[in-house]
Write a protein that holds these residues in place. Sequence first.
Motif, PDB file in Angstrom:
ATOM      1  N   GLU A  59       0.799  -1.116   0.043  1.00 48.44           N
ATOM      2  CA  GLU A  59       0.136  -0.027  -0.088  1.00 48.44           C
ATOM      3  C   GLU A  59       0.819   1.086   0.014  1.00 48.44           C
ATOM      4  O   GLU A  59       1.724   1.426   0.885  1.00 48.44           O
ATOM      5  N   THR A  60       0.736   2.176  -1.039  1.00 42.79           N
ATOM      6  CA  THR A  60       1.445   3.046  -1.391  1.00 42.79           C
ATOM      7  C   THR A  60       0.551   4.412  -1.324  1.00 42.79           C
ATOM      8  O   THR A  60      -0.446   4.370  -2.039  1.00 42.79           O
ATOM      9  N   ILE A  92       3.528   8.574  -4.504  1.00 41.12           N
ATOM     10  CA  ILE A  92       3.956   8.165  -5.757  1.00 41.12           C
ATOM     11  C   ILE A  92       4.231   9.174  -6.931  1.00 41.12           C
ATOM     12  O   ILE A  92       4.939   9.193  -7.841  1.00 41.12           O
ATOM     13  N   GLN A  93       3.087  10.371  -6.831  1.00 40.49           N
ATOM     14  CA  GLN A  93       3.064  11.424  -7.958  1.00 40.49           C
ATOM     15  C   GLN A  93       4.418  12.081  -7.636  1.00 40.49           C
ATOM     16  O   GLN A  93       4.843  12.706  -8.706  1.00 40.49           O
ATOM     17  N   ARG A  94       4.819  12.488  -6.379  1.00 40.62           N
ATOM     18  CA  ARG A  94       6.124  13.117  -6.143  1.00 40.62           C
ATOM     19  C   ARG A  94       7.133  12.486  -6.587  1.00 40.62           C
ATOM     20  O   ARG A  94       8.150  13.090  -7.249  1.00 40.62           O
ATOM     21  N   ILE A  95       7.438  11.311  -6.484  1.00 34.43           N
ATOM     22  CA  ILE A  95       8.721  10.519  -6.976  1.00 34.43           C
ATOM     23  C   ILE A  95       8.651  10.491  -8.558  1.00 34.43           C
ATOM     24  O   ILE A  95       9.517  10.497  -9.169  1.00 34.43           O
ATOM     25  N   SER A  96       7.381  10.121  -9.001  1.00 27.84           N
ATOM     26  CA  SER A  96       7.136  10.102 -10.372  1.00 27.84           C
ATOM     27  C   SER A  96       7.706  11.413 -11.027  1.00 27.84           C
ATOM     28  O   SER A  96       8.523  11.428 -11.889  1.00 27.84           O
ATOM     29  N   GLU A  97       7.236  12.677 -10.451  1.00 35.27           N
ATOM     30  CA  GLU A  97       7.785  13.865 -11.302  1.00 35.27           C
ATOM     31  C   GLU A  97       9.080  14.153 -10.959  1.00 35.27           C
ATOM     32  O   GLU A  97       9.989  14.606 -11.731  1.00 35.27           O
ATOM     33  N   LYS A  98       9.725  13.890  -9.796  1.00 36.52           N
ATOM     34  CA  LYS A  98      10.910  14.310  -9.513  1.00 36.52           C
ATOM     35  C   LYS A  98      11.976  13.530 -10.388  1.00 36.52           C
ATOM     36  O   LYS A  98      13.066  14.065 -10.697  1.00 36.52           O
ATOM     37  N   TYR A  99      11.851  12.475 -10.481  1.00 43.55           N
ATOM     38  CA  TYR A  99      12.550  11.453 -11.200  1.00 43.55           C
ATOM     39  C   TYR A  99      12.332  11.041 -12.635  1.00 43.55           C
ATOM     40  O   TYR A  99      12.928  10.303 -13.461  1.00 43.55           O
ATOM     41  N   LEU A 155       6.363   2.785 -11.990  1.00 46.96           N
ATOM     42  CA  LEU A 155       7.888   2.587 -11.627  1.00 46.96           C
ATOM     43  C   LEU A 155       7.887   3.334 -10.252  1.00 46.96           C
ATOM     44  O   LEU A 155       8.576   2.803  -9.417  1.00 46.96           O
ATOM     45  N   ALA A 156       7.412   4.462 -10.279  1.00 45.87           N
ATOM     46  CA  ALA A 156       7.497   5.318  -8.693  1.00 45.87           C
ATOM     47  C   ALA A 156       7.096   4.286  -7.516  1.00 45.87           C
ATOM     48  O   ALA A 156       7.716   4.306  -6.792  1.00 45.87           O
ATOM     49  N   SER A 157       5.874   3.637  -7.885  1.00 50.70           N
ATOM     50  CA  SER A 157       5.549   2.960  -6.777  1.00 50.70           C
ATOM     51  C   SER A 157       6.048   1.986  -6.407  1.00 50.70           C
ATOM     52  O   SER A 157       6.414   1.240  -5.237  1.00 50.70           O
ATOM     53  N   ILE A 158       6.770   1.120  -7.586  1.00 47.49           N
ATOM     54  CA  ILE A 158       7.510  -0.066  -7.300  1.00 47.49           C
ATOM     55  C   ILE A 158       8.774   0.275  -6.560  1.00 47.49           C
ATOM     56  O   ILE A 158       9.235  -0.511  -5.567  1.00 47.49           O
ATOM     57  N   ILE A 159       9.516   1.505  -6.768  1.00 53.37           N
ATOM     58  CA  ILE A 159      10.734   1.993  -6.272  1.00 53.37           C
ATOM     59  C   ILE A 159      10.291   2.381  -4.518  1.00 53.37           C
ATOM     60  O   ILE A 159      11.137   2.097  -3.786  1.00 53.37           O
ATOM     61  N   ILE A 160       9.411   2.814  -4.394  1.00 49.95           N
ATOM     62  CA  ILE A 160       8.976   2.913  -3.185  1.00 49.95           C
ATOM     63  C   ILE A 160       8.773   1.846  -2.224  1.00 49.95           C
ATOM     64  O   ILE A 160       8.980   1.620  -1.109  1.00 49.95           O
ATOM     65  N   ASN A 161       7.754   0.792  -3.025  1.00 51.70           N
ATOM     66  CA  ASN A 161       7.846  -0.615  -2.416  1.00 51.70           C
ATOM     67  C   ASN A 161       8.866  -1.202  -2.113  1.00 51.70           C
ATOM     68  O   ASN A 161       9.154  -1.894  -1.010  1.00 51.70           O
ATOM     69  N   ARG A 162      10.091  -1.002  -2.856  1.00 59.82           N
ATOM     70  CA  ARG A 162      11.372  -1.842  -2.733  1.00 59.82           C
ATOM     71  C   ARG A 162      12.219  -1.051  -1.546  1.00 59.82           C
ATOM     72  O   ARG A 162      13.208  -1.250  -1.009  1.00 59.82           O
ATOM     73  N   GLN A 163      11.371   0.151  -0.890  1.00 56.44           N
ATOM     74  CA  GLN A 163      12.092   0.879   0.246  1.00 56.44           C
ATOM     75  C   GLN A 163      13.419   1.323  -0.293  1.00 56.44           C
ATOM     76  O   GLN A 163      14.341   1.280   0.791  1.00 56.44           O
TER      77      GLN A 163
END
Length: 561
Positions: free
Chosen positions: A9-10, A15-22, A28-36
């Motif tokens: 659960e993210t 997700i939106q912030r990481i997606s825009e920043k990178y 992809l952003a949600s998976i990167i967050i899931n991977r901690q």
Amino acid sequence: MNKKWQIYETEETEIQRISEKYSINKLLASIIINRQIKEKDIETFLHPTRNNFHDPFLMPDMEIAVDRIIKAIQEKEKIIIYGDYDVDGITSITVLKSFLQDRGIEVDQYIPNRLEEGYGLNKPAIDKISKNHYKLMITVDCGISGIEEIEYANSLGIETIITDHHEVGEKLPNAIAVIDAKRKDNKYPCRDLAGVGVVFKLIQAIGRKLELEQKEYLKYLDIVCVGTISDIVPLVDENRVIAKLGLMLITQTKNMGLRSLLISSGYKNIDSNTISFGVAPRINACGRMGHAEEALNLLLSKDVYEVNELTKKLNGYNTLRQEKEKAIYEDAVNQIEEKRLHEKNAIIIGGQNWHHGVIGIVSSKITDLYFKPSILLCYEEDLAKGSGRSVPGFDLHEALMKCQNSIERFGGHAMAIGITIKKDKFEEFSNQFEEIAKSAKIDEIVPIINIDAKINLSEINKDIVESLKKLEPFGEGNKTPIFVFKNLKIDSIRALSEGKHIKMTLKDANTVINSIGFNLGYLADEYRIGDKIDVVGTLEINSFNGVDNLQINVKDVMKSV
């Protein structure tokens, strides 16, 4: 077997912030967050460079080892490398020997025979090394547990530098240097390097001390990558840098042996799967069948004729290994079914003429099939030698510690062990181990599938699936992303390969997608056209006859609620 589906659960805002920043899509952003993955490490995770390697001199005893080796280089001493017979060991020897030979000194190696000597240092081997007048021995991918053997080497006037990555005991061997990031006094940021990763740090440190150009050690990243991926270490931190840069180098490798293996494996794309399932088994087969030197010679060879001949041999050993593995597996499954051993909490079986070079692979398959810890033993005169594999939540090594009165010797860790018992103790050991497994409530352990996201079929396109490649290489610590697709209608369903696999066409509104489920052929008897199902699987692009189609590689299925 029922499996538990666990969806990460993210928060949508994160997700939106990481997606825009990178500048990556939201999936992809949600998976990167899931991977901690920590935010400070995201850029390195996505785009690692040679500048992301840690300082090798942060490793314990690195300075001492480098100074001693440089002294050997300057004085033209003979050096012997003592390594393991698996892919990690073979690649470690290849890298260190090649680097040192480029510095103009004589280097030899000793690889213990798996079938006759077993793993690690042994005194008869050290006797041979002493008789050949070697004064400096460097271990790779082994040595950290060789307390007695190092003392014996010292008594014979052999100085030893240990490079290893295995767990450290209460006491360190009395070597002149012990380089292992798992030491209690370690300050090195990445504890999980493979043995070849530790060797890479050693040659990097020597290169820096000698003020060599970076290419003098970076050129071996293709071989370092092969050993790292094959040893199933977590592909995060520095291991990810090694694997990502190494795979890029492999596509244009100058190592004739590696190039020949890649061609013979038949894989079209070069990725972590190519290494894990195409290259690694061929190298490992040599060690398993007692011919590790031939794998080493292949990676060191500069002669095209020799490379071709050795590649044929490696393919032959791998075929032989597969045949023996298949025969043992079929024998083991027959025993399990006939004796109803799958109803027990742990599976322990023995067989005559089982090859103990491949018995661990079969144990792993048995554990996967029944989701129970298994130990397979091969009878040899009055002894039974074998290997065991476990399931998450049951510490195999700890369990064996409670059975020492019925065991001759054993070693390993929570998930995998090697073991020797007296043949006449088989029944006693089996009963004792079963009681331990029963008290651990093995039957209540449920396998968990960690799911990265819920996806609708309408959201999937080729660009989305292609974008997942930015997360490669996949492996331990960075698994291939798994998704759940809910309320899909079965449009077609059939079993393949004599009922072993399943092929389905799945539909959601107006969107249709193909799916393949390996070793899930039994589902063809459980589901029918028109059934509504939830599917867990990975996304891939299946290329056939020049046409690309999106496909779900199914891992589990359940009826929609």
